[in-house]
Design an enzyme around this catalytic site. Structure first.
Site, PDB file in Angstrom:
ATOM      1  N   GLY A  45       1.160  -1.162   0.323  1.00 37.35           N
ATOM      2  CA  GLY A  45       0.004   0.036  -0.443  1.00 37.35           C
ATOM      3  C   GLY A  45       1.219   1.177   0.074  1.00 37.35           C
ATOM      4  N   GLN A  50       3.112   9.694   1.243  1.00 40.55           N
ATOM      5  CA  GLN A  50       4.886   8.954   1.717  1.00 40.55           C
ATOM      6  C   GLN A  50       5.260   9.771  -0.741  1.00 40.55           C
ATOM      7  OE1 GLN A  50       2.692   4.798   2.031  1.00 40.55           O
ATOM      8  NE2 GLN A  50       4.187   5.218   2.975  1.00 40.55           N
ATOM      9  N   CYS A  88       6.111   0.055   7.185  1.00 36.77           N
ATOM     10  CA  CYS A  88       6.008   1.256   7.273  1.00 36.77           C
ATOM     11  C   CYS A  88       7.408   1.460   5.701  1.00 36.77           C
ATOM     12  CB  CYS A  88       5.203   1.967   7.619  1.00 36.77           C
ATOM     13  SG  CYS A  88       4.736   4.195   6.872  1.00 36.77           S
ATOM     14  N   LEU A  89       7.312   1.968   4.679  1.00 38.00           N
ATOM     15  CA  LEU A  89       8.153   2.117   3.955  1.00 38.00           C
ATOM     16  C   LEU A  89       8.631   3.473   4.225  1.00 38.00           C
ATOM     17  CD1 LEU A  89       6.453   1.652  -0.114  1.00 38.00           C
ATOM     18  CD2 LEU A  89       8.630   0.350   1.789  1.00 38.00           C
ATOM     19  N   HIS A 130      -4.307   1.915   7.525  1.00 38.76           N
ATOM     20  CA  HIS A 130      -3.011   2.259   7.288  1.00 38.76           C
ATOM     21  C   HIS A 130      -2.938   3.937   6.441  1.00 38.76           C
ATOM     22  CE1 HIS A 130       1.594   1.266   8.129  1.00 38.76           C
ATOM     23  NE2 HIS A 130       1.204   2.551   6.933  1.00 38.76           N
ATOM     24  N   GLU A 131      -3.383   3.434   5.541  1.00 36.44           N
ATOM     25  CA  GLU A 131      -3.283   4.253   4.310  1.00 36.44           C
ATOM     26  C   GLU A 131      -3.301   5.470   4.116  1.00 36.44           C
ATOM     27  OE1 GLU A 131      -0.383   3.422   2.724  1.00 36.44           O
ATOM     28  OE2 GLU A 131      -0.376   1.963   2.999  1.00 36.44           O
ATOM     29  N   HIS A 134      -2.449   7.351   7.085  1.00 35.77           N
ATOM     30  CA  HIS A 134      -1.529   8.401   6.228  1.00 35.77           C
ATOM     31  C   HIS A 134      -2.022   9.899   5.315  1.00 35.77           C
ATOM     32  CE1 HIS A 134       2.517   6.695   6.609  1.00 35.77           C
ATOM     33  NE2 HIS A 134       1.911   5.553   5.642  1.00 35.77           N
TER      34      HIS A 134
HETATM   35 CO    CO Z   1       2.544   3.109   5.641  1.00 34.18          CO
END
Ligand code: CO
Length: 159
Positions: A45, A50, A88-89, A130-131, A134
């Site tokens: 995701g 991000q 998380c990236l 989660h997204e 963000h």
């Molecule tokens: Co993330």
């Protein structure tokens, strides 16, 4: 190629703005670029914050490939919750246990401007929560317990 920003970049802490529906046809290249970098980084995701774009757009990887969701809204969240490990990236090499609603419905616009409604459970519901966090400026580390640094137990949990 887009760049994934990492904590503590300020864009990760901002609430992203709704996308005007007339703008959707102009977003195709951006949505493709987001999908490309998510796959390249083995993510499941990715949210526009991000990549330092403050628009309410998320990409989720599904069994049919990356799916772009524009102005996503999470509805009918289940009473049942489930705890699982997340990463998380944008918060590299950090992992923690996060409690999320087990199932929910996501309403959003697709890249073609179609309004869709999808029921999600388990990992798919987790990725969506989660997204959407963000695009509201929230990181999983705000909610996680037992935060650890290093390799995840499950390599796939990169959101
Ligand atoms: Co993330």
């Amino acid at each position: 190629m887009l760049n994934i920003i990492t904590n503590p970049h300020p864009a990760l802490r901002q609430k992203a703005k709704e996308v005007d529906l007339e703008e959707i046809p102009k977003l195709h290249q951006f949505l493709n670029d987001m999908a490309k970098i998510m796959l390249k980084k083995d993510g499941i995701g990715l949210a526009a914050n991000q990549v330092d774009i403050l628009k309410r757009i998320i990409i989720v990887n599904t069994k049919d490939g990356p799916l772009a969701l524009i102005n996503p809204k999470l509805l009918r969240k289940s009473f049942k919750k489930e705890e699982a490990e997340e990463g998380c990236l944008s918060v590299p090499d950090v992992f923690g246990m996060v409690k999320r609603n087990y199932s929910l419905t996501v309403k959003a616009y697709t890249k073609d401007g179609q309004e869709i409604s999808i029921k999600a459970t388990g990992l798919f519901a987790r990725v969506l929560q989660h997204e959407v966090d963000h695009i509201n400026g929230i990181l999983f580390i705000d909610k996680a317990k037992n935060i650890t640094k290093g390799k995840p137990r499950d390599e796939q949990d990169k959101l």
